[in-house]
Structure formats: structure tokens, C-alpha cells
Design a protein around this motif. Structure first.
Motif, PDB file in Angstrom:
ATOM      1  N   THR A   6       0.851  -1.182   0.000  1.00 49.44           N
ATOM      2  CA  THR A   6       0.000   0.000   0.000  1.00 49.44           C
ATOM      3  C   THR A   6       0.892   1.239   0.000  1.00 49.44           C
ATOM      4  N   PRO A   7       0.369   2.387  -0.414  1.00 47.37           N
ATOM      5  CA  PRO A   7       1.169   3.609  -0.322  1.00 47.37           C
ATOM      6  C   PRO A   7       1.666   3.878   1.099  1.00 47.37           C
ATOM      7  N   ARG A   8       0.862   3.571   2.096  1.00 49.46           N
ATOM      8  CA  ARG A   8       1.286   3.799   3.484  1.00 49.46           C
ATOM      9  C   ARG A   8       2.492   2.937   3.827  1.00 49.46           C
ATOM     10  N   GLU A   9       2.480   1.671   3.395  1.00 52.88           N
ATOM     11  CA  GLU A   9       3.596   0.780   3.705  1.00 52.88           C
ATOM     12  C   GLU A   9       4.889   1.254   3.063  1.00 52.88           C
ATOM     13  N   LEU A  10       4.818   1.663   1.796  1.00 49.17           N
ATOM     14  CA  LEU A  10       6.027   2.151   1.139  1.00 49.17           C
ATOM     15  C   LEU A  10       6.485   3.457   1.763  1.00 49.17           C
ATOM     16  N   ALA A  11       5.539   4.337   2.107  1.00 47.89           N
ATOM     17  CA  ALA A  11       5.896   5.607   2.742  1.00 47.89           C
ATOM     18  C   ALA A  11       6.610   5.364   4.073  1.00 47.89           C
ATOM     19  N   GLU A  12       6.099   4.442   4.884  1.00 46.12           N
ATOM     20  CA  GLU A  12       6.737   4.144   6.162  1.00 46.12           C
ATOM     21  C   GLU A  12       8.102   3.496   5.951  1.00 46.12           C
ATOM     22  N   ALA A  13       8.217   2.695   4.904  1.00 41.70           N
ATOM     23  CA  ALA A  13       9.494   2.025   4.639  1.00 41.70           C
ATOM     24  C   ALA A  13      10.608   3.028   4.390  1.00 41.70           C
ATOM     25  N   ILE A  14      10.292   4.129   3.674  1.00 35.78           N
ATOM     26  CA  ILE A  14      11.338   5.094   3.338  1.00 35.78           C
ATOM     27  C   ILE A  14      11.262   6.371   4.179  1.00 35.78           C
ATOM     28  N   GLY A  15      10.353   6.389   5.160  1.00 38.24           N
ATOM     29  CA  GLY A  15      10.324   7.495   6.111  1.00 38.24           C
ATOM     30  C   GLY A  15       9.764   8.791   5.571  1.00 38.24           C
ATOM     31  N   VAL A  16       8.723   8.699   4.723  1.00 43.30           N
ATOM     32  CA  VAL A  16       8.058   9.905   4.232  1.00 43.30           C
ATOM     33  C   VAL A  16       6.573   9.802   4.554  1.00 43.30           C
ATOM     34  N   GLU A  18       2.534   9.584   3.820  1.00 43.14           N
ATOM     35  CA  GLU A  18       1.712   8.908   2.812  1.00 43.14           C
ATOM     36  C   GLU A  18       1.236   9.891   1.754  1.00 43.14           C
ATOM     37  N   SER A  19       0.969  11.131   2.150  1.00 40.40           N
ATOM     38  CA  SER A  19       0.525  12.134   1.175  1.00 40.40           C
ATOM     39  C   SER A  19       1.612  12.422   0.147  1.00 40.40           C
ATOM     40  N   SER A  20       2.882  12.434   0.584  1.00 36.70           N
ATOM     41  CA  SER A  20       3.989  12.633  -0.361  1.00 36.70           C
ATOM     42  C   SER A  20       4.053  11.484  -1.350  1.00 36.70           C
ATOM     43  N   LEU A  21       3.882  10.279  -0.824  1.00 32.79           N
ATOM     44  CA  LEU A  21       3.941   9.093  -1.684  1.00 32.79           C
ATOM     45  C   LEU A  21       2.831   9.150  -2.737  1.00 32.79           C
ATOM     46  N   LYS A  22       1.638   9.509  -2.312  1.00 30.75           N
ATOM     47  CA  LYS A  22       0.515   9.581  -3.255  1.00 30.75           C
ATOM     48  C   LYS A  22       0.736  10.699  -4.275  1.00 30.75           C
ATOM     49  N   ARG A  23       1.345  11.792  -3.849  1.00 34.91           N
ATOM     50  CA  ARG A  23       1.630  12.883  -4.788  1.00 34.91           C
ATOM     51  C   ARG A  23       2.630  12.423  -5.848  1.00 34.91           C
ATOM     52  N   TRP A  24       3.647  11.676  -5.429  1.00 37.09           N
ATOM     53  CA  TRP A  24       4.617  11.147  -6.395  1.00 37.09           C
ATOM     54  C   TRP A  24       3.938  10.199  -7.374  1.00 37.09           C
ATOM     55  N   ALA A  25       2.983   9.419  -6.857  1.00 34.93           N
ATOM     56  CA  ALA A  25       2.244   8.512  -7.735  1.00 34.93           C
ATOM     57  C   ALA A  25       1.414   9.307  -8.735  1.00 34.93           C
ATOM     58  N   ASN A  26       0.772  10.374  -8.284  1.00 39.01           N
ATOM     59  CA  ASN A  26      -0.022  11.217  -9.183  1.00 39.01           C
ATOM     60  C   ASN A  26       0.845  11.884 -10.236  1.00 39.01           C
ATOM     61  N   ASP A  27       2.113  12.168  -9.879  1.00 42.69           N
ATOM     62  CA  ASP A  27       3.045  12.794 -10.818  1.00 42.69           C
ATOM     63  C   ASP A  27       3.690  11.784 -11.765  1.00 42.69           C
ATOM     64  N   GLY A  28       3.361  10.514 -11.604  1.00 46.17           N
ATOM     65  CA  GLY A  28       3.898   9.487 -12.492  1.00 46.17           C
ATOM     66  C   GLY A  28       5.263   8.959 -12.114  1.00 46.17           C
ATOM     67  N   LEU A  29       5.731   9.317 -10.912  1.00 48.58           N
ATOM     68  CA  LEU A  29       7.047   8.843 -10.484  1.00 48.58           C
ATOM     69  C   LEU A  29       7.009   7.404  -9.994  1.00 48.58           C
ATOM     70  N   ILE A  30       5.840   6.951  -9.589  1.00 48.93           N
ATOM     71  CA  ILE A  30       5.645   5.580  -9.129  1.00 48.93           C
ATOM     72  C   ILE A  30       4.467   4.989  -9.880  1.00 48.93           C
ATOM     73  N   ASP A  31       4.646   3.806 -10.407  1.00 46.37           N
ATOM     74  CA  ASP A  31       3.577   3.126 -11.131  1.00 46.37           C
ATOM     75  C   ASP A  31       2.685   2.409 -10.119  1.00 46.37           C
ATOM     76  N   VAL A  32       1.411   2.761 -10.096  1.00 46.49           N
ATOM     77  CA  VAL A  32       0.475   2.139  -9.158  1.00 46.49           C
ATOM     78  C   VAL A  32      -0.678   1.508  -9.923  1.00 46.49           C
ATOM     79  N   SER A  33      -1.282   0.521  -9.309  1.00 47.19           N
ATOM     80  CA  SER A  33      -2.513  -0.067  -9.834  1.00 47.19           C
ATOM     81  C   SER A  33      -3.638   0.250  -8.854  1.00 47.19           C
ATOM     82  N   ARG A  34      -4.835  -0.105  -9.227  1.00 46.14           N
ATOM     83  CA  ARG A  34      -5.996   0.157  -8.374  1.00 46.14           C
ATOM     84  C   ARG A  34      -6.761  -1.132  -8.121  1.00 46.14           C
TER      85      ARG A  34
END
Length: 282
Positions: A6-16, A18-34
């Protein structure tokens, strides 16, 4: 290792956040599925790619299912020294965490193989030459590194391979690690690999090349005994593989071989040489 995050798990893994992680996903920096419910999910291979790209230090590696990694472990100045110590003491978990952390920090599999792994295994191998009773230390160390590289292989398996590569060690060569490192390094470059392993009959290599039509064949030669027979068979194999795009031979016994001036077998001193040649084919 978790296959999906989940975005929360990856965010916690790298210490950022969850909102930052989702913003990066929206910017296309991370490929996500739904999911069917619209929730974001991230494949572990994509998470690893992202971590390597931004060189993000892991704050909580256990969130990725990689709890053998210690935060900050990849910041070591001389990782082969710590790897050597772990191998000599039989600390499998620590050695595995170090090798995985080196990859996550942005190092290629080739760099890890030619650097920390090669240097550490050489140090370990030098010990039992002084006292043959300590041969068990080298065998244990080899088993630890093999398990670590097999774990690493799960992180680099290509989802859409560009071509097939086949390889293995010459007959009489019992070493499993060189070809395992080769196949993992090639897989990390998006190549579908078939590792025939140690002590591979030349007939089996030729048959594999016939059946699988690889663009690349690698041959590992750490031990060549009896040398005249191995040299003659290698020349014959080279002739049989003359239509293959690249046939590369490497290993610590390579300087001992006289291959009769044939032009098919390309020498490679390191795993990085193999990767560079394979990348050129892409």
C-alpha cells in the motif's frame, strides 16, 4: 518479502508521509494499480525500482518484508569488510541483509558481485589454504552467499524479458556461485536467463542453445581439468554456437586457457563485462 504494498507501507518504509507518496504517484514517479474499490497498490518490484532511483534510505525495511536489512547498512564505506566478517562468523541473516541493502542503495548486481562478494569470498577462501580443517568455513560462506543472491533474484526477475540467455560452468567445475551471479545480474537487466549451473556437459550447453535459441551464452570456468580436453571441447562448442549473437567465457581459470585463436568465444573478466556485452545486444 511482500509482493504488493500500500502507499502507506512504502511511505513508512522510506520514512516519508503517505501524502507525499501519493503525490509522487499522481506525478507518475511511481507506477500504481488500483483495486476494485479504487485503492492504490504498488508492486514490490516497482517499489524497489523507485527506492533505487531516488536512493531513499530505508527507515523501516520490515514494511517491505525485508526485515534482515538494518537501516543505514548500505552507508558502510567498506561493505566487503563487514560482509567478510559476517561470512567468517556464519551470520547468514546479516550477510543477506547487507547484500540486499547494497542493491537497494543503487548498486548494480554486477557491482555487488565484482566488489563486495568477490573480495569477501576471496578473503574467506584464503583461510582454508592455510589450514584445510577450516574448509567448512568456505563451504558455509558459499551457502550463505548463494541463499542471499537467490533472495536478491526475486527482486530483479524481469516481467517483460527482452531476450533469452543461457549459461553454466564447464564440466568438472563445481562452483555454483559464478553462474548464479551471472544469471542474477542479467535478470536485473531485463534478460530471461536459464542457468544450467555447475559441472555442465558441453553437450547439454549445445542442446540448450538449440532448443532455446538464446542471443547470449555464457560459460563459467573456475576449474579446467583436464585442461587439454576442456580447451578442445570449448573450441568445438564455439564452432557449434557460431550463429549465436554472443558467447562469452569468464572465470578465474580463463587466463589458463588456450582457445586456439577462434573468434567466437569472447573473454570477460568480470560480471560487469558480461552485463555490458549483454546490454549492448539490447
Amino acid at each position: 518479502m511482500k509482493p504488493v504494498l500500500t502507499p502507506r507501507e512504502l511511505a513508512e518504509a522510506i520514512g516519508v508521509s503517505e501524502s507525499s507518496l501519493k503525490r509522487w504517484a499522481n506525478d507518475g514517479l511511481i507506477d500504481v494499480s488500483r483495486t476494485e474499490g479504487g485503492h492504490r497498490r504498488i508492486q514490490i518490484t516497482e517499489a524497489i525500482r523507485f527506492i533505487r532511483t531516488i536512493r531513499a534510505p530505508l527507515a523501516r525495511p520490515e514494511m517491505l518484508g525485508l526485515d534482515e536489512i538494518r537501516p543505514g547498512q548500505w552507508l558502510l564505506e567498506d561493505p566487503h569488510e563487514e560482509l567478510t566478517a559476517a561470512l567468517l562468523n556464519g551470520f547468514a541473516r546479516e550477510a543477506r541483509g547487507l547484500i540486499l541493502s547494497l542493491y537497494l542503495s543503487g548498486r548494480s548486481v554486477g557491482e555487488i558481485a565484482d566488489g563486495a562478494v568477490r573480495l569477501a569470498m576471496k578473503r574467506v577462501g584464503d583461510i582454508w589454504r592455510d589450514d584445510p580443517r577450516d574448509a567448512y568455513i568456505e563451504h558455509r560462506a558459499t551457502d550463505i552467499v548463494v541463499a542471499a543472491i537467490q533472495r536478491l533474484r526475486l527482486l530483479v526477475e524481469p516481467t517483460a524479458p527482452v531476450f533469452v540467455a543461457v549459461g553454466g560452468a564447464v564440466p568438472g567445475d563445481p562452483y555454483i556461485l559464478p553462474s548464479l551471479l551471472a544469471t542474477t545480474a542479467l535478470a536485473a537487466e531485463g534478460i530471461d536467463t536459464v542457468n544450467l549451473g555447475p559441472n555442465t556437459p558441453f553437450e547439454a550447453m549445445q542442446q540448450a542453445a538449440t532448443d532455446l535459441a538464446p542471443r547470449l551464452v555464457w560459460i563459467s570456468a573456475s576449474v579446467v581439468t583436464p585442461k587439454p580436453e576442456i580447451e578442445t571441447a570449448l573450441v568445438s562448442l564455439a564452432e557449434a554456437l557460431s550463429e549465436t549473437d554472443l558467447v562469452m567465457i569468464g572465470g578465474r581459470a580463463l587466463p589458463e586457457l588456450d582457445l586456439g585463436g577462434q573468434s567466437v568465444l569472447q573473454p570477460g573478466a568480470t560480471i560487469q563485462d558480461l552485463v555490458a556485452a549483454a546490454t549492448a545486444l539490447k
